[in-house]
Design an enzyme around this catalytic site. Sequence first.
Site, short mmCIF file in Angstrom:
data_model
loop_
_atom_site.label_atom_id
_atom_site.label_comp_id
_atom_site.label_asym_id
_atom_site.label_seq_id
_atom_site.Cartn_x
_atom_site.Cartn_y
_atom_site.Cartn_z
N LYS A 149 0.84 -1.21 0.00
CA LYS A 149 0.00 0.00 0.00
C LYS A 149 0.87 1.25 0.00
CE LYS A 149 -0.25 -0.49 5.01
NZ LYS A 149 -1.01 -1.05 6.12
N TYR A 202 15.93 30.69 7.07
CA TYR A 202 14.80 31.41 7.66
C TYR A 202 15.00 31.60 9.16
CZ TYR A 202 12.09 30.90 3.39
OH TYR A 202 11.64 30.99 2.11
C1 PLP Z 1 -0.20 -1.93 6.77
C2 PLP Z 1 -0.74 -3.24 7.16
C3 PLP Z 1 0.11 -4.34 7.33
C4 PLP Z 1 1.62 -4.21 7.33
O1 PLP Z 1 2.02 -3.72 8.58
P1 PLP Z 1 3.56 -3.41 8.97
O2 PLP Z 1 3.49 -2.99 10.36
O3 PLP Z 1 3.99 -2.34 8.04
O4 PLP Z 1 4.31 -4.67 8.75
C5 PLP Z 1 -0.47 -5.57 7.58
N1 PLP Z 1 -1.81 -5.71 7.67
C6 PLP Z 1 -2.66 -4.67 7.55
C7 PLP Z 1 -4.11 -4.88 7.70
C8 PLP Z 1 -2.15 -3.40 7.31
O5 PLP Z 1 -2.99 -2.36 7.21
#
Ligand code: PLP
Length: 345
Positions: A39, A249
Site C-alpha cells: 500500500k 529562515y
Molecule cells: C499496513 C498493514 C500491514 C503491514 O504492517 P507493517 O506494520 O507495516 O508490517 C499488515 N496488515 C494490515 C491490515 C495493514 O494495514
Amino acid sequence: MTLTPPPTLKLRIDRTALADNWRALDRLSGKARAGAAVKADCYGLGVEHCVPALRDAGCRDFFVAHWSEVPAVLGHIPPEQLAVLHGPINEAEVAFAKETGAIPVIDSLHQARLWKEGGGGPCHLMVDSGINRLGVARKNIGDPVIQALDVQVLLSHLACADEDSDMNAQQLADFNEARSAVEHREASLANSAGIVLGEAYHFDLTRPGLALYGGVPRPELAGEILQVAYPYAAVIQVRELSAGDTVGYNATFTAPEDMRVGVLSLGYADGILRAWSGASFQRGNASLPILGKVSMDMIVIDLAQAPDIAEGDWVELPYHLPDAAQQTSLSQYELLTVLGHRFQR
Ligand SMILES: *Cc1c(COP(=O)(O)O)cnc(C)c1O
C-alpha cells in the site's frame, strides 16, 4: 521542448536488500508464507521498483489499502494475488473489484451486503480483535450475511505488535475465537512485528510491510533486516560564509567563524521535514551537519569535513530507519511514506 534534465535528488532502492528482507520474513514466518503490504506505493518507495522484486523473490500475496492503488500493482502480478484492505464501500467499488479481479477484504456488515448484492464470490474477511479501525465486530460475526461469505483468508490486525503488550495475547485469543466462528480457508494475523511474536501468530499467511522496506519494529528483527532506501542530494551551490553570517529562515544559525557551506536542493517538500534540523548528511566518512532551518526546497550543510566537495557532487542522508527515527522523532513508517515525488527512484 528539450528533455528534462536529470533530477538533483535520488532515492536509491536496493532491490536485492528488499528481496532478501522478504525471504528473511518468509523464513521467520515458519510454516506460514509471507505476503507483502504494498500500500501507499510500497510505503513511498515505488510500486514499479518494489513489486517486481517481491514477486521475483517468491511473494504471491499482496495487499493495498485503496482501490485506486490496484491498477499500478496489477501491471506486475495477477489479480488473484492482490487484496484490497479497505474493501468496497459502494457499488462502484464492487464493480471495480469484479472488473479487475482484485480480492476485496470485507470489513463490515455493510460491505458484506454490498458484496453479496453485487454477486458475491471469493473474498477475504477482516475481523476486529481490538484495534477498532476496520473489521467486523465480534458480536456481528454470527450475522447470516457474514456467515454466507466465501472467505478465502480470515484476517485480523495487531495493534501493539511492536511492544511487549498484553494486548497481543488478547488479540490472538480473540482471533482464534473468530476462527472457530466463521468458515475460512486460511488465516492471517501478523504484520512485520507480529512475525517475531512467535509461531502462534503465524497461521497460514503473514503480512509484513515496514520490515520489507528496511524498518525494524522490534529488536528481534535487527540482525535480519537490511536498509532498502538511500536518499541522495546534489550540492547545487557552494558558499563562503564569514564569521557572523546567518543561514536560512529566522537566521537560526550564525557562523562562529569563516565557513564553507553547501546548498542542497531538497527540503520538507521532499519529505525531509524540519525534524531533521541538527542531523548530518554524509559523504564517505565526512559528516556534514545541517545548518539552520530546513526550507521547502533547500538545506544548507557545513562542508568543513569535505573540503573537496564541488557543485554537482552528491551527499547522502543517513536513512537507516531505526536510527533516523531516533534522530527525528518520526516513526519509521512516516520516514518512508513521506519521501516526495521529486526524488528520482
Ligand atoms: C499496513 C498493514 C500491514 C503491514 O504492517 P507493517 O506494520 O507495516 O508490517 C499488515 N496488515 C494490515 C491490515 C495493514 O494495514
